[in-house]
Scaffold this motif. Structure first.
Motif, mmCIF file in Angstrom:
data_model
loop_
_atom_site.group_PDB
_atom_site.id
_atom_site.type_symbol
_atom_site.label_atom_id
_atom_site.label_comp_id
_atom_site.label_asym_id
_atom_site.label_seq_id
_atom_site.Cartn_x
_atom_site.Cartn_y
_atom_site.Cartn_z
ATOM 1 N N CYS A 105 0.831 -1.209 0.000
ATOM 2 C CA CYS A 105 0.000 0.000 0.000
ATOM 3 C C CYS A 105 0.862 1.254 0.000
ATOM 4 C CB CYS A 105 -0.908 0.017 1.224
ATOM 5 S SG CYS A 105 -1.971 -1.426 1.398
ATOM 6 N N VAL B 273 -6.654 3.139 -6.871
ATOM 7 C CA VAL B 273 -7.810 3.453 -6.032
ATOM 8 C C VAL B 273 -8.327 4.837 -6.461
ATOM 9 C CG1 VAL B 273 -8.680 3.469 -3.663
ATOM 10 C CG2 VAL B 273 -6.644 2.163 -4.215
ATOM 11 N N TYR C 143 -11.297 7.205 -5.391
ATOM 12 C CA TYR C 143 -12.475 6.365 -5.231
ATOM 13 C C TYR C 143 -13.424 6.949 -4.189
ATOM 14 C CZ TYR C 143 -15.584 2.503 -4.294
ATOM 15 O OH TYR C 143 -16.720 1.742 -4.122
ATOM 16 N N ASN C 144 -12.880 7.590 -3.148
ATOM 17 C CA ASN C 144 -13.747 8.219 -2.149
ATOM 18 C C ASN C 144 -14.593 9.330 -2.769
ATOM 19 O OD1 ASN C 144 -11.351 9.691 -2.538
ATOM 20 N ND2 ASN C 144 -11.295 10.456 -0.441
ATOM 21 N N ASN D 253 -13.827 -0.525 -8.789
ATOM 22 C CA ASN D 253 -14.619 -0.621 -7.562
ATOM 23 C C ASN D 253 -14.311 -1.964 -6.903
ATOM 24 O OD1 ASN D 253 -15.995 -2.543 -9.062
ATOM 25 N ND2 ASN D 253 -17.920 -1.407 -9.179
ATOM 26 N N VAL E 222 -3.641 4.567 -0.417
ATOM 27 C CA VAL E 222 -4.594 4.354 0.672
ATOM 28 C C VAL E 222 -5.487 5.560 0.931
ATOM 29 C CG1 VAL E 222 -3.230 2.601 1.864
ATOM 30 C CG2 VAL E 222 -2.826 5.026 2.366
ATOM 31 N N ASP F 129 -8.991 5.651 -0.825
ATOM 32 C CA ASP F 129 -10.037 4.690 -0.492
ATOM 33 C C ASP F 129 -11.100 5.456 0.309
ATOM 34 O OD1 ASP F 129 -11.418 2.330 -0.245
ATOM 35 O OD2 ASP F 129 -9.774 1.205 0.675
ATOM 36 N N ASP F 130 -12.271 4.864 0.504
ATOM 37 C CA ASP F 130 -13.305 5.511 1.314
ATOM 38 C C ASP F 130 -12.956 5.287 2.783
ATOM 39 O OD1 ASP F 130 -15.595 6.709 2.284
ATOM 40 O OD2 ASP F 130 -16.896 4.987 1.850
ATOM 41 N N ASN G 111 -12.699 1.815 4.103
ATOM 42 C CA ASN G 111 -11.660 1.177 3.288
ATOM 43 C C ASN G 111 -12.158 -0.025 2.495
ATOM 44 O OD1 ASN G 111 -9.466 2.915 4.129
ATOM 45 N ND2 ASN G 111 -9.516 1.868 6.093
ATOM 46 N N ILE H 275 -11.969 -0.864 -0.666
ATOM 47 C CA ILE H 275 -11.028 -1.435 -1.637
ATOM 48 C C ILE H 275 -10.015 -2.328 -0.928
ATOM 49 C CG2 ILE H 275 -9.245 -0.925 -3.340
ATOM 50 C CD1 ILE H 275 -12.021 -0.226 -4.336
ATOM 51 N N GLN H 276 -9.426 -1.807 0.140
ATOM 52 C CA GLN H 276 -8.432 -2.590 0.869
ATOM 53 C C GLN H 276 -9.055 -3.840 1.487
ATOM 54 O OE1 GLN H 276 -5.635 0.051 3.286
ATOM 55 N NE2 GLN H 276 -7.137 1.545 2.569
#
Length: 475
Positions: free
Chosen positions: A29, A269, A306-307, A342, A366, A369-370, A379, A381-382
């Protein structure tokens, strides 16, 4: 073929698949340290990182000086506010975690790298500086993110010299008796690999290779396209176009000699955004007039984290489409078009990596990500990567609610005679340069003044006590 032979062949194939899937275990990450300067729900600090969702965390970026020494790009954040120390302290929460420091990045380019690796003395200094930096700050490895050898201001000799540099680094690291990691982030396509790298040397000297299998399409193409498609689209007809997808990139690197277990598949991401020329034509390959609108946090035209994307979907009005051919989604609203990944497409890519026995997965990065869980679970995606690898997913750490800048501890000095900007305790901004600010501490009859400067083009926000974008600050 006899029945017995067929059975033995099936058993061997099954054993190979099982072994391949077991080999895919790294979750690498990247963390963009500048995200601490973002606004609102986009502001991301070290404490927002869940250290249990990654096996390796990479701090970005430091730069390189002309003499081969390491250049700390944002000393106020990295050192004065202790971002690097706090980053490495995450290992206290997860003792199995490995941390690396990355050098380079897109903004660094090639000019200084080329100068350093072309000179044996400077290269030696570079290797020594990298080792000293890891030892001083507590990192477990060094990630070379030179974008890219023999390109973007580099020289044709970079390709050979890059291998030479890796050999030297490996020797220096191994001589310590400690297993320092040496890794590199590399360009995606086979054509780019041929220009910049001697792949067998990477295979020999690096612990693993982070394949940047994204940014395959953007508004610069003049048409809509997916950021990181797994497979080519129906409009990708030329050999060059078919090369710009995850499958082609992975196959190209493996064909050039990189061992599968050393290849870590990178996933973005974020998405690439476009402004459609004609709202009625919103398919893959549709003409575009410009980059798409910037997101509220990343504030860069042509991309969204992505967030930001999931928040747009929550706001409504967007049409979401699953691209069956390329195994990734896209969405559109009015003249805006976004191609992205996604959790569903990420899971498919993890399965693809497992099927080839690749060493692991990597994400950039990182902080997009949400991480606040505004669209659902934190998170996503993670967590999807961990789930696809059958790893347990721990609880998210608690994050302090304060957004104020931690106060540095200024060192005692002699009472200043002239030039102090301080009139009261606390933060003050320079009256002529909004990027410069001071922390003032009363010491008897005088003030101790510590001076700082915001990174990049940021300026100091007196309301929020952070470095912020100029458009959001009354300067």
């Amino acid at each position: 073929m006899s029945s017995l032979v067929k059975i033995l062949a099936l058993i061997a194939a099954a054993a190979f698949v099982a072994q391949a899937e077991a080999a895919t275990d790294k979750i690498v990450c990247y963390f963009g340290s500048w995200s601490t300067y973002r606004n609102g729900n986009g502001k991301f600090s070290v404490e927002n990182i869940n250290p249990h969702l990654c096996t390796h965390l990479i701090y970005t970026f430091v730069g390189i000086n002309g003499d081969g020494s390491i250049n700390i790009l944002d000393r106020w954040n990295e050192i004065d506010l202790g971002a690097m120390r706090r980053f490495n302290d995450l290992k206290k929460q997860n003792p199995k975690l490995k941390t690396l420091i990355a050098i380079g990045g897109w903004n660094e380019g090639s000019l200084i790298f080329t100068k350093v690796v072309s000179n044996d003395r400077l290269m030696e200094n570079f290797a020594n500086s990298a080792l000293l930096f890891m030892q001083e700050h507590g990192f477990d490895g060094f990630d070379l993110d030179w974008e890219y050898p023999a390109r973007r201001g580099g020289a044709a000799t970079d390709k050979v010299n890059f291998s030479k540099m890796l050999k030297l680094f490996r020797k220096k690291f191994d001589e310590t008796g400690k297993k320092y990691l040496l890794t590199a982030a590399v360009a995606g396509t086979g054509t780019a690999a041929d220009l910049s790298y001697e792949v067998p040397a990477l295979n020999e000297y690096l612990d693993f290779v982070n394949l940047m299998a994204y940014d395959f399409h953007g508004s610069y193409d003049g048409v809509t396209g997916q950021n990181a498609p797994l497979y080519p689209s129906n409009v990708d007809l030329s050999l060059e176009a078919k090369e710009r997808c995850v499958q082609a990139s992975v196959e190209a690197w493996l064909a050039r000699g990189l061992s599968p277990e050393k290849l870590v598949l990178g996933m973005g991401v974020y998405g690439r955004t476009f402004t459609l020329s004609n709202q009625a034509n919103n398919r893959v390959g549709a003409p575009v007039s410009n980059a798409g609108h910037q997101g509220p946090y990343t504030m860069e035209a042509g991309m969204m984290g992505y967030n930001e994307i999931c928040e747009k979907i929550l706001q409504g009005g967007w049409t979401e489409v699953w691209d069956e051919k390329q195994q990734v989604p896209y969405m559109y609203k009015g003249d805006q078009w976004v191609g992205y990944d996604n959790p569903k497409s990420i899971h498919i890519k993890v399965d693809y990596a497992k099927s080839l026995g690749l060493g692991g997965l990597m994400i950039w990065s990182v902080e997009t990500d949400d991480f606040k869980g505004i669209c659902g679970s934190k998170n996503p995606i993670q967590k999807e990567i961990n789930s696809a690898l059958d790893k347990s997913i721990p609880e998210e750490p608690e994050v302090p609610s304060t957004t104020q800048t931690p106060k540095p501890e200024p060192q005692p000095t002699q009472p200043p005679t002239t030039g102090t900007k301080c009139s009261q305790e606390g933060y003050m901004r320079d009256p002529t340069n909004c990027a410069v600010f001071y922390y003032c501490k009363k010491n008897g009859s005088y003030f101790i003044q510590s001076e700082f400067k915001c990174a990049g083009n940021l300026v100091f926000d007196l309301d929020k006590l952070v470095c912020n974008y100029p458009s959001l600050v009354n300067c």
